[in-house]
Design a protein around this motif. Sequence first.
Motif, PDB file in Angstrom:
ATOM      1  N   ALA A   1       2.129   5.039 -17.586  1.00  0.00           N
ATOM      2  CA  ALA A   1       3.353   4.593 -18.258  1.00  0.00           C
ATOM      3  C   ALA A   1       4.296   3.933 -17.256  1.00  0.00           C
ATOM      4  O   ALA A   1       4.926   2.904 -17.550  1.00  0.00           O
ATOM      5  CB  ALA A   1       4.034   5.776 -18.939  1.00  0.00           C
ATOM      6  N   MET A   2       4.412   4.516 -16.067  1.00  0.00           N
ATOM      7  CA  MET A   2       5.240   3.932 -15.020  1.00  0.00           C
ATOM      8  C   MET A   2       4.705   2.559 -14.622  1.00  0.00           C
ATOM      9  O   MET A   2       5.459   1.595 -14.426  1.00  0.00           O
ATOM     10  CB  MET A   2       5.259   4.870 -13.803  1.00  0.00           C
ATOM     11  CG  MET A   2       5.964   4.327 -12.573  1.00  0.00           C
ATOM     12  SD  MET A   2       4.909   3.273 -11.523  1.00  0.00           S
ATOM     13  CE  MET A   2       3.577   4.367 -11.125  1.00  0.00           C
TER      14      MET A   2
ATOM     15  N   TYR B   1       9.243   7.351  -7.517  1.00  0.00           N
ATOM     16  CA  TYR B   1       9.482   6.856  -6.163  1.00  0.00           C
ATOM     17  C   TYR B   1       8.633   5.620  -5.893  1.00  0.00           C
ATOM     18  O   TYR B   1       9.098   4.654  -5.282  1.00  0.00           O
ATOM     19  CB  TYR B   1       9.151   7.946  -5.148  1.00  0.00           C
ATOM     20  CG  TYR B   1       9.326   7.532  -3.704  1.00  0.00           C
ATOM     21  CD1 TYR B   1      10.594   7.297  -3.175  1.00  0.00           C
ATOM     22  CD2 TYR B   1       8.219   7.366  -2.877  1.00  0.00           C
ATOM     23  CE1 TYR B   1      10.752   6.916  -1.852  1.00  0.00           C
ATOM     24  CE2 TYR B   1       8.374   6.989  -1.552  1.00  0.00           C
ATOM     25  CZ  TYR B   1       9.637   6.768  -1.047  1.00  0.00           C
ATOM     26  OH  TYR B   1       9.798   6.382   0.256  1.00  0.00           O
ATOM     27  N   PHE B   2       7.386   5.608  -6.361  1.00  0.00           N
ATOM     28  CA  PHE B   2       6.501   4.441  -6.210  1.00  0.00           C
ATOM     29  C   PHE B   2       7.134   3.223  -6.884  1.00  0.00           C
ATOM     30  O   PHE B   2       7.173   2.121  -6.312  1.00  0.00           O
ATOM     31  CB  PHE B   2       5.140   4.765  -6.830  1.00  0.00           C
ATOM     32  CG  PHE B   2       4.210   3.583  -6.928  1.00  0.00           C
ATOM     33  CD1 PHE B   2       3.417   3.201  -5.861  1.00  0.00           C
ATOM     34  CD2 PHE B   2       4.124   2.855  -8.111  1.00  0.00           C
ATOM     35  CE1 PHE B   2       2.560   2.122  -5.959  1.00  0.00           C
ATOM     36  CE2 PHE B   2       3.272   1.771  -8.225  1.00  0.00           C
ATOM     37  CZ  PHE B   2       2.488   1.403  -7.141  1.00  0.00           C
ATOM     38  N   LYS B   3       7.604   3.418  -8.103  1.00  0.00           N
ATOM     39  CA  LYS B   3       8.227   2.323  -8.850  1.00  0.00           C
ATOM     40  C   LYS B   3       9.420   1.763  -8.085  1.00  0.00           C
ATOM     41  O   LYS B   3       9.581   0.544  -7.938  1.00  0.00           O
ATOM     42  CB  LYS B   3       8.653   2.836 -10.224  1.00  0.00           C
ATOM     43  CG  LYS B   3       9.414   1.840 -11.069  1.00  0.00           C
ATOM     44  CD  LYS B   3       9.812   2.490 -12.398  1.00  0.00           C
ATOM     45  CE  LYS B   3      10.661   1.553 -13.244  1.00  0.00           C
ATOM     46  NZ  LYS B   3      11.038   2.188 -14.533  1.00  0.00           N
ATOM     47  N   ARG B   4      10.265   2.673  -7.565  1.00  0.00           N
ATOM     48  CA  ARG B   4      11.447   2.240  -6.840  1.00  0.00           C
ATOM     49  C   ARG B   4      11.084   1.474  -5.574  1.00  0.00           C
ATOM     50  O   ARG B   4      11.693   0.445  -5.261  1.00  0.00           O
ATOM     51  CB  ARG B   4      12.314   3.458  -6.500  1.00  0.00           C
ATOM     52  CG  ARG B   4      13.636   3.090  -5.844  1.00  0.00           C
ATOM     53  CD  ARG B   4      14.622   4.248  -5.842  1.00  0.00           C
ATOM     54  NE  ARG B   4      14.239   5.306  -4.922  1.00  0.00           N
ATOM     55  CZ  ARG B   4      13.827   6.510  -5.318  1.00  0.00           C
ATOM     56  NH1 ARG B   4      13.712   6.775  -6.609  1.00  0.00           N
ATOM     57  NH2 ARG B   4      13.518   7.432  -4.430  1.00  0.00           N
TER      58      ARG B   4
ATOM     59  N   ARG C   1       0.851  -1.198   0.000  1.00  0.00           N
ATOM     60  CA  ARG C   1       0.000   0.000   0.000  1.00  0.00           C
ATOM     61  C   ARG C   1       0.884   1.245   0.000  1.00  0.00           C
ATOM     62  O   ARG C   1       1.792   1.384   0.825  1.00  0.00           O
ATOM     63  CB  ARG C   1      -0.921   0.020   1.214  1.00  0.00           C
ATOM     64  CG  ARG C   1      -1.756   1.302   1.341  1.00  0.00           C
ATOM     65  CD  ARG C   1      -2.708   1.225   2.519  1.00  0.00           C
ATOM     66  NE  ARG C   1      -3.739   0.241   2.281  1.00  0.00           N
ATOM     67  CZ  ARG C   1      -4.407  -0.388   3.254  1.00  0.00           C
ATOM     68  NH1 ARG C   1      -4.104  -0.158   4.512  1.00  0.00           N
ATOM     69  NH2 ARG C   1      -5.345  -1.261   2.953  1.00  0.00           N
ATOM     70  N   PHE C   2       0.604   2.167  -0.930  1.00  0.00           N
ATOM     71  CA  PHE C   2       1.327   3.438  -1.079  1.00  0.00           C
ATOM     72  C   PHE C   2       0.385   4.547  -0.625  1.00  0.00           C
ATOM     73  O   PHE C   2      -0.667   4.752  -1.219  1.00  0.00           O
ATOM     74  CB  PHE C   2       1.715   3.624  -2.551  1.00  0.00           C
ATOM     75  CG  PHE C   2       2.644   4.763  -2.831  1.00  0.00           C
ATOM     76  CD1 PHE C   2       3.994   4.676  -2.516  1.00  0.00           C
ATOM     77  CD2 PHE C   2       2.193   5.923  -3.446  1.00  0.00           C
ATOM     78  CE1 PHE C   2       4.868   5.719  -2.814  1.00  0.00           C
ATOM     79  CE2 PHE C   2       3.051   6.965  -3.739  1.00  0.00           C
ATOM     80  CZ  PHE C   2       4.394   6.862  -3.416  1.00  0.00           C
ATOM     81  N   ASN C   3       0.751   5.258   0.443  1.00  0.00           N
ATOM     82  CA  ASN C   3      -0.186   6.166   1.117  1.00  0.00           C
ATOM     83  C   ASN C   3      -0.208   7.579   0.541  1.00  0.00           C
ATOM     84  O   ASN C   3      -0.051   8.563   1.266  1.00  0.00           O
ATOM     85  CB  ASN C   3       0.117   6.215   2.613  1.00  0.00           C
ATOM     86  CG  ASN C   3      -0.096   4.887   3.281  1.00  0.00           C
ATOM     87  OD1 ASN C   3      -1.082   4.202   3.025  1.00  0.00           O
ATOM     88  ND2 ASN C   3       0.837   4.489   4.122  1.00  0.00           N
ATOM     89  N   SER C   4      -0.397   7.693  -0.754  1.00  0.00           N
ATOM     90  CA  SER C   4      -0.536   9.008  -1.379  1.00  0.00           C
ATOM     91  C   SER C   4      -1.105   8.818  -2.778  1.00  0.00           C
ATOM     92  O   SER C   4      -0.824   7.811  -3.427  1.00  0.00           O
ATOM     93  CB  SER C   4       0.820   9.713  -1.464  1.00  0.00           C
ATOM     94  OG  SER C   4       0.699  10.931  -2.177  1.00  0.00           O
TER      95      SER C   4
END
Length: 579
Positions: free
Chosen positions: A493-494, A457-460, A445-448
């Motif tokens: 795309a990411m 940053y999400f990809k990393r 889970r990514f909180n933004s």
Amino acid sequence: MPGFYQLKQYQRVWLKDDVRAALSVVAVALPVAIAYAQLTGVSAIVGLYSCVVPMLVYALFGTSRQLIVGPDAATCAVIAAVVTPLAGGDATKHWQLVMTMTAMTGIWCIVASKFKLGILADFLSRPILLGLINGVALTIIVGQLSKVAGVNYQARYLLERLLEAPQRALDVHWQTVLVSVLTVVVYFVSKRLRPAWPAAMLAIIAAGGLVWVTQLDASGVSVVGAIEGGLPVFQAPAFDIGISRELVVPALNLAMVSFVSMMLTARSFAAKNGYDIDADKEFRALGIANIACAFSQGFAISGADSRTAVNDANGGKSQLVSVIAAVLIGIIALFVYRPLQYIPTAALGVVLIIASMSLIDLKGLWTLRKRDKDAFYLAGITFIAVLVVGVIPGITLAVLLGLFQFLRVVMRPSDQRLGLDKDGIIRTIDGSGKATAIPGLVLYRFNSPLTYFNAPYFKRRVLEVVEGNDTEVTCVVIDAVASFTHLDLSVMAMLSDVQTMLKKRGIRLILAGRKRSMRQWCELSGVPVGDGGMVLRADMYLAIKLSGCYIQAVEEGQIPEVQKEAPVDALPKAVPEVA
């Protein structure tokens, strides 16, 4: 006109409380308005003009029943800091520039209201506003000490004035100091013996009476002097293109700060009295009030917390309090203005210092250090900036700090690995050991909300979580509800890149939640879905149940079986979409 419709529903039983509250507001507003006029650098009567029309306008256009608008310490300090160097000592030009900046502030508020920017009320965080108000209050106090002592500073900024103060000690005018001491004594004795009486008004009356009886003005005690009351002589604000260009950005800063300050006051009293207010309509009301104030020869106004508190404490029920108070102040400005000429500027300086001291909350500033160090640093930087570089640069820095704080949270948000507890409920995997990871399955889970500037940053982070997993990963489930809130082609795309990279490693990518929206966005951006592409599921629980890793782990007894239905407190955002 929200206030007009509220007045149409006025109840007669409120009248007694509203009249009492209006009289109390007038008693507090009169000395403060005159003092703030001096702080702004205009005639005392202008302070009264700045109360009458804005209060009537806000009573019609505002949504708060208790808020009292009028001159405010922060707004007056900002105007003085901007206009004084541009006016070059010309009193008429100074007044014209004050009205011009006031009109510009109103226009910025109207524009913000049209674009539904009432959310800006939350933009300047409380820590930043705390640092800003403390810095402005100290700046006002140091600036007024010269009037209290009867000396003149040569330096313009606070630190230089503090360094200059010892040199001016021998220039103290003792008759002025005597007036200041009398003002302080009357104020605090009144507060002690009769707390309900208007201490500031009594102190100024006592100081003015002393000057009138003893003619101390002939001995060098500075007084307000003869003023022209009555109806203001209309003159449109002067829009000199060259000078007005210098006012555009400060007016924007002023609109921002005055609106945020007003909303903090309005919301607190609205919550106390059990109703809500509309931020966009408040922005519009503030804009109209400032424009009306400029064309009635006044200066910029904001929500006045002290007068609002007096209104509420005396039982004010509606906007009629503002109407009655405006009428009474207007009568004084038209017919009873002559005694104002005997008011000593030292007494007004004392009132301003006392009012500013009530704004100082250094203890609250220091308390942030224990509660939230990031908030403490933001408040401290803003506070020091106002003291060192001045009010306007300090406000600009405060706005930028608010923006950077928001961007930092959005660009580098927190994230979580998720697992199952003993009851089969999805929980965050942390040090408590309540949740266990599903072998071969990563729940993330990514909180933004994802957008172009935090997508890398999400990809990393997804790839780091996969690489750092204790067991071999065959499936990654991402909570789409928390992060995929709108279509962004850069994000899609990411996402396609992540899917391709995971596929090469033999890992399947699953997005859980917002199934219909995600399918539509993937089709629009050309991201493969289904065979050979990403898998879309309605929610996290369904994504887990349909994964081979979960089925195998349950059969081997490594993890508990998930609940058949997602509990309400587990995935509150996903439940409506499933339904």
